[in-house]
Design a protein around this motif. Structure first.
Motif, short mmCIF file in Angstrom:
data_model
loop_
_atom_site.label_atom_id
_atom_site.label_comp_id
_atom_site.label_asym_id
_atom_site.label_seq_id
_atom_site.Cartn_x
_atom_site.Cartn_y
_atom_site.Cartn_z
N VAL A 20 41.40 -65.67 78.34
CA VAL A 20 42.44 -64.96 79.07
C VAL A 20 43.53 -64.50 78.11
CG1 VAL A 20 44.12 -65.11 80.94
CG2 VAL A 20 41.94 -66.31 81.14
N VAL A 21 43.84 -63.19 78.17
CA VAL A 21 44.87 -62.60 77.30
C VAL A 21 45.74 -61.67 78.13
CG1 VAL A 21 43.44 -62.68 75.22
CG2 VAL A 21 43.40 -60.65 76.66
N ASN A 22 46.88 -61.31 77.57
CA ASN A 22 47.75 -60.30 78.18
C ASN A 22 47.15 -58.93 77.93
OD1 ASN A 22 49.71 -62.13 79.06
ND2 ASN A 22 50.75 -62.07 77.11
N THR A 23 47.17 -58.09 78.95
CA THR A 23 46.70 -56.72 78.84
C THR A 23 47.81 -55.81 79.34
OG1 THR A 23 44.42 -57.40 79.18
CG2 THR A 23 44.92 -55.08 79.56
N ARG A 24 47.99 -54.69 78.66
CA ARG A 24 49.04 -53.75 79.02
C ARG A 24 48.41 -52.41 79.35
NH1 ARG A 24 54.48 -53.40 75.58
NH2 ARG A 24 54.59 -55.47 76.47
N MET A 25 48.82 -51.85 80.49
CA MET A 25 48.34 -50.54 80.91
C MET A 25 49.53 -49.60 81.00
SD MET A 25 46.25 -49.35 84.34
CE MET A 25 47.52 -49.79 85.52
N VAL A 26 49.39 -48.44 80.37
CA VAL A 26 50.41 -47.39 80.45
C VAL A 26 49.81 -46.30 81.33
CG1 VAL A 26 51.79 -45.73 79.16
CG2 VAL A 26 51.26 -47.96 78.15
N TYR A 27 50.56 -45.86 82.34
CA TYR A 27 50.03 -44.90 83.29
C TYR A 27 51.13 -43.98 83.81
CZ TYR A 27 52.02 -47.98 86.89
OH TYR A 27 52.88 -48.72 87.66
N LEU A 28 50.69 -42.90 84.46
CA LEU A 28 51.61 -42.00 85.15
C LEU A 28 51.53 -42.29 86.64
CD1 LEU A 28 50.85 -38.60 83.36
CD2 LEU A 28 52.74 -40.19 82.92
N ASP A 29 52.69 -42.37 87.30
CA ASP A 29 52.70 -42.56 88.74
C ASP A 29 52.60 -41.20 89.44
OD1 ASP A 29 55.27 -41.47 88.65
OD2 ASP A 29 56.27 -43.39 88.95
N SER A 30 52.64 -41.18 90.75
CA SER A 30 52.47 -39.94 91.51
C SER A 30 53.62 -38.96 91.31
CB SER A 30 52.30 -40.25 93.00
OG SER A 30 53.45 -40.89 93.50
N HIS A 31 54.74 -39.42 90.73
CA HIS A 31 55.88 -38.55 90.44
C HIS A 31 55.87 -38.06 89.00
CE1 HIS A 31 57.56 -39.62 94.31
NE2 HIS A 31 57.39 -40.90 94.01
N GLY A 32 54.83 -38.41 88.24
CA GLY A 32 54.73 -38.00 86.84
C GLY A 32 55.52 -38.86 85.88
N GLN A 33 56.07 -39.97 86.35
CA GLN A 33 56.85 -40.87 85.50
C GLN A 33 55.91 -41.86 84.80
OE1 GLN A 33 60.26 -40.74 85.10
NE2 GLN A 33 60.06 -38.85 86.28
N GLN A 34 56.13 -42.07 83.50
CA GLN A 34 55.32 -43.03 82.76
C GLN A 34 55.77 -44.45 83.09
OE1 GLN A 34 54.37 -42.13 78.65
NE2 GLN A 34 54.71 -44.28 78.11
N GLN A 35 54.84 -45.31 83.40
CA GLN A 35 55.09 -46.71 83.74
C GLN A 35 54.24 -47.59 82.84
OE1 GLN A 35 57.37 -47.46 86.04
NE2 GLN A 35 57.64 -45.34 86.70
N THR A 36 54.66 -48.82 82.64
CA THR A 36 53.90 -49.79 81.87
C THR A 36 53.76 -51.05 82.70
OG1 THR A 36 54.79 -48.89 79.82
CG2 THR A 36 53.74 -51.03 79.69
N LEU A 37 52.54 -51.56 82.76
CA LEU A 37 52.21 -52.73 83.57
C LEU A 37 51.51 -53.75 82.69
CD1 LEU A 37 51.88 -53.91 86.52
CD2 LEU A 37 49.61 -52.89 86.43
N GLN A 38 51.92 -55.00 82.78
CA GLN A 38 51.25 -56.07 82.04
C GLN A 38 50.60 -57.02 83.02
OE1 GLN A 38 53.12 -57.74 78.51
NE2 GLN A 38 52.76 -59.76 79.35
N TYR A 39 49.39 -57.45 82.68
CA TYR A 39 48.64 -58.37 83.54
C TYR A 39 47.70 -59.20 82.68
CZ TYR A 39 45.30 -54.51 83.17
OH TYR A 39 44.48 -53.52 82.70
N ARG A 40 47.07 -60.20 83.26
CA ARG A 40 46.18 -61.09 82.53
C ARG A 40 44.74 -60.69 82.82
NH1 ARG A 40 48.09 -64.37 78.88
NH2 ARG A 40 47.10 -66.24 79.58
N THR A 41 43.92 -60.62 81.77
CA THR A 41 42.49 -60.32 81.91
C THR A 41 41.70 -61.26 81.01
OG1 THR A 41 42.59 -58.66 80.16
CG2 THR A 41 42.81 -57.87 82.41
N TYR A 42 40.40 -61.23 81.21
CA TYR A 42 39.50 -62.03 80.38
C TYR A 42 38.94 -61.15 79.27
CZ TYR A 42 36.02 -65.39 78.96
OH TYR A 42 35.29 -66.27 78.23
N ALA A 43 39.32 -61.44 78.04
CA ALA A 43 38.81 -60.69 76.89
C ALA A 43 37.56 -61.36 76.36
CB ALA A 43 39.87 -60.62 75.80
#
Length: 91
Positions: free
Chosen positions: A61-84
């Motif tokens: 289990v490690v930290n994973t970071r996702m960078v994405y655009l929301d429906s308004h075109g704003q860049q967001q960053t989300l961190q969550y735990r995944t199995y590497a």
């Protein structure tokens, strides 16, 4: 208390400190501007820009970071735990 009990208690304490140290080492990507995902959170993801693990050669289990655009075109960053699984197999 006999010698065997003392050794067992010392081993448990050592393993506990090792686990705390390992957990501290996996917290490298923590940042106050990053949203921490919690199970059940509703996400507004229109387009994923990148996904990266904090330890690419880790196994577990490690930290994973996702960078994405929301429906308004704003860049967001989300961190969550995944199995590497990158470091789970020897070459």
């Amino acid at each position: 208390m006999n010698f065997k009990t003392l050794i067992n208690a010392s081993l448990v304490a050592l393993l506990g400190f090792t686990a705390i140290s390992a957990q501290a080492n996996t917290q490298q990507m923590d940042d106050s501007s990053v949203m921490q995902y919690r199970y059940g959170d509703r996400l507004d993801v229109k387009k994923v820009l990148s996904v990266m693990d904090d330890q690419s050669n880790a196994c577990g289990v490690v930290n994973t970071r996702m960078v994405y655009l929301d429906s308004h075109g704003q860049q967001q960053t989300l961190q969550y735990r995944t199995y590497a699984s990158g470091g789970c197999h020897e070459s």
